[in-house]
Design a protein around this motif. Structure first.
Motif, PDB file in Angstrom:
ATOM      1  N   THR A 151      15.541   3.806  -6.162  1.00 14.64           N
ATOM      2  CA  THR A 151      14.305   4.707  -6.471  1.00 14.64           C
ATOM      3  C   THR A 151      13.050   4.048  -5.695  1.00 14.64           C
ATOM      4  N   TYR A 152      12.099   4.752  -5.839  1.00 13.10           N
ATOM      5  CA  TYR A 152      10.773   4.309  -4.960  1.00 13.10           C
ATOM      6  C   TYR A 152       9.709   5.478  -5.353  1.00 13.10           C
ATOM      7  N   PHE A 153       8.146   5.199  -5.106  1.00 10.98           N
ATOM      8  CA  PHE A 153       7.315   5.911  -5.357  1.00 10.98           C
ATOM      9  C   PHE A 153       7.166   7.159  -4.469  1.00 10.98           C
ATOM     10  N   TYR A 154       6.902   8.388  -4.843  1.00 12.61           N
ATOM     11  CA  TYR A 154       6.768   9.634  -4.194  1.00 12.61           C
ATOM     12  C   TYR A 154       8.063  10.045  -3.762  1.00 12.61           C
ATOM     13  N   ARG A 155       9.122   9.970  -4.462  1.00 15.46           N
ATOM     14  CA  ARG A 155      10.457  10.417  -3.998  1.00 15.46           C
ATOM     15  C   ARG A 155      10.455  11.976  -4.499  1.00 15.46           C
ATOM     16  N   GLU A 156      11.115  12.651  -3.203  1.00 16.20           N
ATOM     17  CA  GLU A 156      11.185  14.082  -3.643  1.00 16.20           C
ATOM     18  C   GLU A 156       9.773  14.556  -3.951  1.00 16.20           C
ATOM     19  N   LEU A 157       8.909  14.265  -2.894  1.00 22.24           N
ATOM     20  CA  LEU A 157       7.278  14.607  -3.122  1.00 22.24           C
ATOM     21  C   LEU A 157       7.241  16.233  -3.292  1.00 22.24           C
ATOM     22  N   PRO A 158       7.739  17.050  -2.248  1.00 28.01           N
ATOM     23  CA  PRO A 158       7.711  18.499  -2.532  1.00 28.01           C
ATOM     24  C   PRO A 158       7.838  18.840  -4.027  1.00 28.01           C
ATOM     25  N   GLN A 159       8.884  18.562  -4.593  1.00 30.20           N
ATOM     26  CA  GLN A 159       8.943  18.808  -5.782  1.00 30.20           C
ATOM     27  C   GLN A 159       7.743  18.540  -6.901  1.00 30.20           C
ATOM     28  N   LEU A 160       7.429  17.134  -6.810  1.00 33.33           N
ATOM     29  CA  LEU A 160       6.245  16.594  -7.408  1.00 33.33           C
ATOM     30  C   LEU A 160       4.934  17.494  -7.178  1.00 33.33           C
ATOM     31  N   VAL A 191      12.891   1.656 -12.700  1.00 30.37           N
ATOM     32  CA  VAL A 191      12.003   0.749 -12.847  1.00 30.37           C
ATOM     33  C   VAL A 191      10.446   1.172 -13.004  1.00 30.37           C
ATOM     34  N   GLY A 192      10.250   2.411 -13.235  1.00 27.66           N
ATOM     35  CA  GLY A 192       8.951   3.182 -13.566  1.00 27.66           C
ATOM     36  C   GLY A 192       8.303   3.748 -12.327  1.00 27.66           C
ATOM     37  N   CYS A 193       8.747   3.988 -11.002  1.00 30.21           N
ATOM     38  CA  CYS A 193       8.246   4.535  -9.924  1.00 30.21           C
ATOM     39  C   CYS A 193       7.879   6.090 -10.259  1.00 30.21           C
ATOM     40  N   GLU A 194       8.835   6.719 -10.975  1.00 29.51           N
ATOM     41  CA  GLU A 194       8.405   8.067 -11.027  1.00 29.51           C
ATOM     42  C   GLU A 194       7.255   8.400 -12.034  1.00 29.51           C
ATOM     43  N   PRO A 195       7.403   7.725 -13.272  1.00 28.15           N
ATOM     44  CA  PRO A 195       6.052   8.026 -14.208  1.00 28.15           C
ATOM     45  C   PRO A 195       4.814   7.433 -13.694  1.00 28.15           C
ATOM     46  N   TYR A 196       4.800   6.270 -12.678  1.00 28.97           N
ATOM     47  CA  TYR A 196       3.588   6.032 -12.061  1.00 28.97           C
ATOM     48  C   TYR A 196       3.275   6.850 -10.999  1.00 28.97           C
ATOM     49  N   LYS A 202      11.604  -3.968 -18.220  1.00 27.91           N
ATOM     50  CA  LYS A 202      10.560  -5.262 -18.236  1.00 27.91           C
ATOM     51  C   LYS A 202       9.639  -4.887 -16.955  1.00 27.91           C
ATOM     52  N   THR A 203      10.432  -4.530 -15.822  1.00 23.82           N
ATOM     53  CA  THR A 203       9.851  -4.288 -14.513  1.00 23.82           C
ATOM     54  C   THR A 203       8.880  -3.225 -14.767  1.00 23.82           C
ATOM     55  N   CYS A 204       8.996  -2.068 -15.303  1.00 23.09           N
ATOM     56  CA  CYS A 204       8.121  -0.964 -15.516  1.00 23.09           C
ATOM     57  C   CYS A 204       6.714  -1.558 -16.380  1.00 23.09           C
ATOM     58  N   ARG A 205       6.912  -2.403 -17.452  1.00 20.68           N
ATOM     59  CA  ARG A 205       5.795  -2.829 -18.031  1.00 20.68           C
ATOM     60  C   ARG A 205       4.918  -4.021 -17.237  1.00 20.68           C
ATOM     61  N   GLU A 206       5.683  -4.559 -16.156  1.00 20.18           N
ATOM     62  CA  GLU A 206       4.823  -5.484 -15.568  1.00 20.18           C
ATOM     63  C   GLU A 206       4.186  -4.928 -14.383  1.00 20.18           C
ATOM     64  N   GLY A 207       4.822  -3.731 -13.854  1.00 22.05           N
ATOM     65  CA  GLY A 207       4.106  -2.996 -12.679  1.00 22.05           C
ATOM     66  C   GLY A 207       4.171  -3.638 -11.464  1.00 22.05           C
ATOM     67  N   ARG A 208       4.797  -4.414 -11.193  1.00 24.96           N
ATOM     68  CA  ARG A 208       4.855  -4.949  -9.862  1.00 24.96           C
ATOM     69  C   ARG A 208       6.209  -4.902  -8.850  1.00 24.96           C
ATOM     70  N   TYR A 209       5.857  -4.620  -7.783  1.00 26.85           N
ATOM     71  CA  TYR A 209       6.880  -4.020  -6.665  1.00 26.85           C
ATOM     72  C   TYR A 209       6.482  -4.453  -5.290  1.00 26.85           C
ATOM     73  N   THR A 210       7.821  -4.611  -4.558  1.00 20.04           N
ATOM     74  CA  THR A 210       7.743  -4.921  -3.260  1.00 20.04           C
ATOM     75  C   THR A 210       7.454  -3.697  -2.426  1.00 20.04           C
ATOM     76  N   ASP A 211       7.224  -4.111  -1.124  1.00 16.91           N
ATOM     77  CA  ASP A 211       6.850  -3.207  -0.146  1.00 16.91           C
ATOM     78  C   ASP A 211       7.833  -2.002   0.106  1.00 16.91           C
ATOM     79  N   ARG A 212       9.181  -2.070  -0.106  1.00 13.33           N
ATOM     80  CA  ARG A 212       9.909  -1.065  -0.205  1.00 13.33           C
ATOM     81  C   ARG A 212       9.922  -0.021  -1.088  1.00 13.33           C
ATOM     82  N   TYR A 213       9.399  -0.217  -2.186  1.00 12.75           N
ATOM     83  CA  TYR A 213       9.004   0.659  -3.268  1.00 12.75           C
ATOM     84  C   TYR A 213       8.022   1.698  -2.827  1.00 12.75           C
ATOM     85  N   LEU A 214       7.206   1.132  -2.171  1.00  9.90           N
ATOM     86  CA  LEU A 214       5.707   1.766  -1.836  1.00  9.90           C
ATOM     87  C   LEU A 214       5.800   2.327  -0.463  1.00  9.90           C
TER      88      LEU A 214
END
Length: 276
Positions: A75-84, A116-121, A152-164
């Motif tokens: 998973t990662y942020f902005y995944r499948e962006l056209p649908q979003l 890990v929360g990438c989608e809701p964020y 737990k990762t979702c609530r912490e909201g901390r991510y490495t470069d690859r997720y962003l």
């Protein structure tokens, strides 16, 4: 390590009873790799020993850990962006128009199997970036997952470069702060927009408490359920949606083969399913 067909059936039956996840025999290698890791951690010398551990683990701690290892997906942020973008530029304005006519200014969004929360964020960031008057609305975004580890990762909201990696640089700088050379933390404003809770999608009792949603995202999760379980989950999603609400699935998934209750709608460049 070689797992017998009988052991595989026993193990996958336990997994299905816990999570609803269904694994065909062709997934044996996938199961074996994660099973080997759990056996090493629990000091089990054979699959038979591990099955015995699961059987007598009355709290279900180890079965939970096994399911966690099987449900942590890419998973990662902005995944499948056209649908979003179809959601934020098409579905959201459409829903807002109807709510304004009814004198309501609330939007309720559910990200099911959110990992890990990438989608809701991501949803929260896109609303802030692309809906001009979103600040005047009461927006509730709920992310759920069966795994307490990912929550737990979702609530912490901390991510490495690859997720962003897919977030535009200016957006990244606006909503994230650098904490280490490779780590980023999402800002407080976005964190406040999202709540997280543990939920098993095949738990009928808890699913009945999920109600009044305008949008449901369940992307790339139904592929892990058999057809009967998928139909049941989609039926419960239907009950969770307000009339006219939308459900968004992954590109390889289709509501049409599971339920005739939804109307297929094209918004921008994506097909979405709307509650009649």
């Amino acid at each position: 390590m070689d797992i017998t067909n009988e052991e595989f059936e026993q193990l996958t039956s336990l997994i299905k009873s816990k999570s609803g996840l269904f694994f065909e025999p062709n997934k044996m290698y996938f199961i074996e790799r994660r099973l080997l890791n759990r056996m090493s951690i629990t000091n089990c010398e054979s699959v038979k020993d591990y099955l015995r551990l699961l059987k007598y683990d009355l709290r279900g701690t180890e079965l939970n850990a096994l399911v966690d290892s099987l449900t942590t997906n890419e998973t990662y942020f902005y995944r499948e962006l056209p649908q979003l973008m179809s959601f934020v530029e098409g579905a959201v304005p459409l829903a807002m128009e109807g709510k304004k006519r009814a004198g309501v200014k609330t939007i309720k969004i559910w990200s099911a199997a959110c990992s890990v929360g990438c989608e809701p964020y991501t949803i929260a960031v896109l609303l802030k970036e692309h809906v001009p008057d979103i600040a005047s609305w009461h927006v509730q975004i709920i992310g759920t997952d069966i795994s307490n580890t990912v929550l737990k990762t979702c609530r912490e909201g901390r991510y490495t470069d690859r997720y962003l990696k897919d977030i535009p640089p200016l957006v990244r700088m606006k909503y994230f702060k650098k904490t280490t050379s490779e780590d980023w933390e999402i800002n407080h404003e976005i964190k406040q927009m999202v709540q997280f809770s543990n939920l098993n999608l095949v738990d009928r009792v808890k699913m009945r408490s999920m109600a009044g949603f305008d949008f449901i995202f369940c992307r790339n999760a139904l592929i892990y359920f058999n057809e009967a379980s998928s139909k049941e989950v989609v039926s419960m999603f239907y009950d969770s949606l307000n009339k006219g609400g939308f459900i968004f699935l992954g590109h390889s998934e289709s509501v049409a083969r599971l339920s005739a209750a939804f109307q297929v709608t094209r918004l921008k460049n994506s097909l979405v399913y709307q509650k009649r």
